[in-house]
Design a protein around this motif. Structure first.
Motif, PDB file in Angstrom:
ATOM      1  N   GLU A   1       4.078  -4.436 -10.473  1.00  0.00           N
ATOM      2  CA  GLU A   1       2.829  -3.703 -10.719  1.00  0.00           C
ATOM      3  C   GLU A   1       2.930  -2.269 -10.219  1.00  0.00           C
ATOM      4  OE1 GLU A   1      -1.945  -3.854  -9.528  1.00  0.00           O
ATOM      5  OE2 GLU A   1      -0.560  -5.404  -8.779  1.00  0.00           O
ATOM      6  N   ASN A   2       3.457  -2.093  -9.015  1.00  0.00           N
ATOM      7  CA  ASN A   2       3.593  -0.735  -8.491  1.00  0.00           C
ATOM      8  C   ASN A   2       4.664   0.056  -9.239  1.00  0.00           C
ATOM      9  OD1 ASN A   2       1.552  -0.652  -6.540  1.00  0.00           O
ATOM     10  ND2 ASN A   2       2.822  -1.648  -4.997  1.00  0.00           N
TER      11      ASN A   2
ATOM     12  N   TYR B   1      -4.415  11.595  -5.020  1.00  0.00           N
ATOM     13  CA  TYR B   1      -4.456  10.134  -5.192  1.00  0.00           C
ATOM     14  C   TYR B   1      -5.292   9.762  -6.408  1.00  0.00           C
ATOM     15  CZ  TYR B   1      -5.296   5.206  -3.983  1.00  0.00           C
ATOM     16  OH  TYR B   1      -5.367   3.833  -4.008  1.00  0.00           O
TER      17      TYR B   1
ATOM     18  N   LYS C   1       2.984   1.480 -12.165  1.00  0.00           N
ATOM     19  CA  LYS C   1       2.098   2.584 -11.809  1.00  0.00           C
ATOM     20  C   LYS C   1       2.881   3.866 -11.545  1.00  0.00           C
ATOM     21  CE  LYS C   1      -1.814  -0.142 -10.161  1.00  0.00           C
ATOM     22  NZ  LYS C   1      -2.719  -0.501  -9.048  1.00  0.00           N
TER      23      LYS C   1
ATOM     24  N   SER D   1      -3.434   9.838  -9.599  1.00  0.00           N
ATOM     25  CA  SER D   1      -2.320   8.901  -9.771  1.00  0.00           C
ATOM     26  C   SER D   1      -2.808   7.643 -10.497  1.00  0.00           C
ATOM     27  CB  SER D   1      -1.733   8.511  -8.412  1.00  0.00           C
ATOM     28  OG  SER D   1      -2.635   7.655  -7.706  1.00  0.00           O
TER      29      SER D   1
ATOM     30  N   ASN E   1       0.800  -1.225   0.000  1.00  0.00           N
ATOM     31  CA  ASN E   1       0.000   0.000   0.000  1.00  0.00           C
ATOM     32  C   ASN E   1       0.834   1.277   0.000  1.00  0.00           C
ATOM     33  OD1 ASN E   1      -2.450  -1.430   0.127  1.00  0.00           O
ATOM     34  ND2 ASN E   1      -2.298  -1.608   2.356  1.00  0.00           N
TER      35      ASN E   1
ATOM     36  N   ASP F   1      -6.964   3.596 -11.625  1.00  0.00           N
ATOM     37  CA  ASP F   1      -7.313   2.186 -11.808  1.00  0.00           C
ATOM     38  C   ASP F   1      -8.529   1.762 -10.987  1.00  0.00           C
ATOM     39  OD1 ASP F   1      -5.316   1.841 -13.626  1.00  0.00           O
ATOM     40  OD2 ASP F   1      -3.963   0.740 -12.299  1.00  0.00           O
TER      41      ASP F   1
ATOM     42  N   SER G   1       3.296   2.290  -1.661  1.00  0.00           N
ATOM     43  CA  SER G   1       3.595   2.860  -2.978  1.00  0.00           C
ATOM     44  C   SER G   1       2.500   3.809  -3.438  1.00  0.00           C
ATOM     45  CB  SER G   1       3.784   1.743  -4.007  1.00  0.00           C
ATOM     46  OG  SER G   1       4.902   0.936  -3.694  1.00  0.00           O
ATOM     47  N   SER G   2       1.250   3.470  -3.152  1.00  0.00           N
ATOM     48  CA  SER G   2       0.141   4.314  -3.599  1.00  0.00           C
ATOM     49  C   SER G   2       0.165   5.671  -2.894  1.00  0.00           C
ATOM     50  CB  SER G   2      -1.197   3.619  -3.374  1.00  0.00           C
ATOM     51  OG  SER G   2      -1.461   3.432  -1.988  1.00  0.00           O
TER      52      SER G   2
ATOM     53  N   THR H   1       2.253   7.201 -13.798  1.00  0.00           N
ATOM     54  CA  THR H   1       1.971   8.491 -13.164  1.00  0.00           C
ATOM     55  C   THR H   1       2.933   9.559 -13.663  1.00  0.00           C
ATOM     56  OG1 THR H   1       1.113   7.388 -11.179  1.00  0.00           O
ATOM     57  CG2 THR H   1       1.778   9.695 -10.951  1.00  0.00           C
TER      58      THR H   1
ATOM     59  N   TRP I   1      -2.801   4.712  -9.346  1.00  0.00           N
ATOM     60  CA  TRP I   1      -3.554   3.905  -8.392  1.00  0.00           C
ATOM     61  C   TRP I   1      -5.010   4.371  -8.344  1.00  0.00           C
ATOM     62  CZ3 TRP I   1       1.461   5.274  -7.950  1.00  0.00           C
ATOM     63  CH2 TRP I   1       2.384   4.251  -7.690  1.00  0.00           C
TER      64      TRP I   1
END
Length: 348
Positions: A65-66, A280, A69, A283, A32, A288, A34-35, A73, A285
């Motif tokens: 995956e992160n 947020y 992202k 971004s 979490n 998505d 990373s988000s 971004t 995240w």
């Protein structure tokens, strides 16, 4: 649209601006963290016209995956990221800094690798992840370091402590070679990498400090920086690192430096709560998430917040309505969420 147009003009080949370099540290075992860094990145890109590279210091807890992202971004804003995997140093941390890595996340120690891992840079802005930027960080980048190794904001919270020898914290600060009246909060610092390298290996210096003082450290990385650079700090304006809940979220760097301030842990309709979720949402995240998933995410946090009670349905409706109205004032494209909320909270 005006901000996007301005960025396009400023970054044209015939009018190139100096690139700004910032660094963050990602230790993300639950996936979490990373988000939250993604929201920070968006806030930097939204308010900064110069080209920016975010150097992401991470270990093997950062997933592919992160990573993607983070890239998405940055690409959305025509900016860049640079991933620096410090997993190779983990054995060093575990073997020599075991006491620290047991008490605190090892991510707090990634900063000590920056001078060696960024050999081509003379300076970098280090940022904690629990920050929100509402100013052009070129202001921070352009500060004259006056040949100091570190620039940061005084931590005024320490001035509220009883002086040495009447306070345990004051005793420890004195013991580790720091002073309460010149102690900075290390969540935002400009690091003079060139000067730090000239003084020798920052890794070795940091390890030696932790071996000597680690058991007395209250905030390991911050205590170390204040001790190592005790006579070598440039003090800068408090707007670059503030936790003042009364401050407007503009022309400042807000630091949600305690758990009670983290917008991902609790939602109290505070200015920085609204600002965080607006960033947020922009971004990768946030993009998505479907509208339903995004609203549910906010709702879950609201129901976990301490003041939420058994008769909280009406409170929840008012809070999310207020959030929507304030986000709209930030010119967020959340019209669809409004329609959804009407559907959810006005059902018979």
């Amino acid at each position: 649209e005006q901000r996007a147009e301005s960025r396009e003009i400023l970054l044209s080949p015939n009018n190139e601006l100096e690139r700004i370099h910032a660094a963050i540290a990602i230790y993300d075992p639950n996936g979490n963290y990373s988000s939250y860094a993604g929201a920070l990145m968006v806030s930097i890109f939204e308010y900064t016209s110069n080209p920016v590279t975010i150097h992401i210091f991470h270990d093997d807890t950062l997933t592919q995956e992160n990573k993607q992202k983070f890239l998405r971004t940055a690409q959305k804003y025509s900016q860049s990221v640079n991933f620096i995997d410090i997993t190779k140093y983990k054995s060093l941390i575990t073997a020599k800094l075991e006491a620290i890595s047991e008490k605190y996340t090892i991510g707090t120690l990634f900063r000590m690798f920056m001078p060696d891992e960024l050999p081509d840079l003379d300076k970098v802005i280090y940022l904690d992840v629990d920050l929100l930027v509402s100013l052009d960080i070129r202001e921070l980048w352009d500060i004259d370091l006056e040949n100091k190794s570190i620039a940061g904001v005084l931590d005024n919270s320490l001035l509220k402590l009883k002086p040495f020898p009447f306070s345990w914290r004051a005793n420890m600060i004195k013991f580790i070679n720091c002073r309460m009246d010149s102690y900075i909060n290390a969540g935002v610092v400009v690091m003079n990498l060139r000067k730090i390298r000239e003084a020798g290996s920052f890794i070795d210096t940091s390890i030696n400090w932790f071996k000597r003082y680690g058991q007395f450290a209250y905030t390991p990385d911050q205590d170390a920086i204040n001790s190592i650079f005790s006579e070598d700090i440039k003090y800068i304006d408090s707007k670059f690192n503030t936790s003042d809940l009364n401050i407007e979220m503009k022309d400042c760097i807000f630091h949600a430096c305690t758990k009670g301030l983290h917008p991902w842990d609790s939602f109290r309709n505070r200015k920085h709560d609204i600002f965080f979720w607006a960033m947020y949402r922009k971004s990768a995240w946030g993009e998505d998430l479907s509208i339903q998933e995004f609203v549910q995410t906010i709702g879950n946090i609201v129901t976990k917040t301490e003041f939420f009670h058994l008769h909280g349905k009406q409170c929840l409706k008012r809070i999310i309505k207020a959030m929507y109205n304030r986000i709209c004032r930030l010119k967020e494209p959340f019209k669809a969420i409004h329609v959804l909320l009407i559907g959810i909270f006005h059902r018979k």
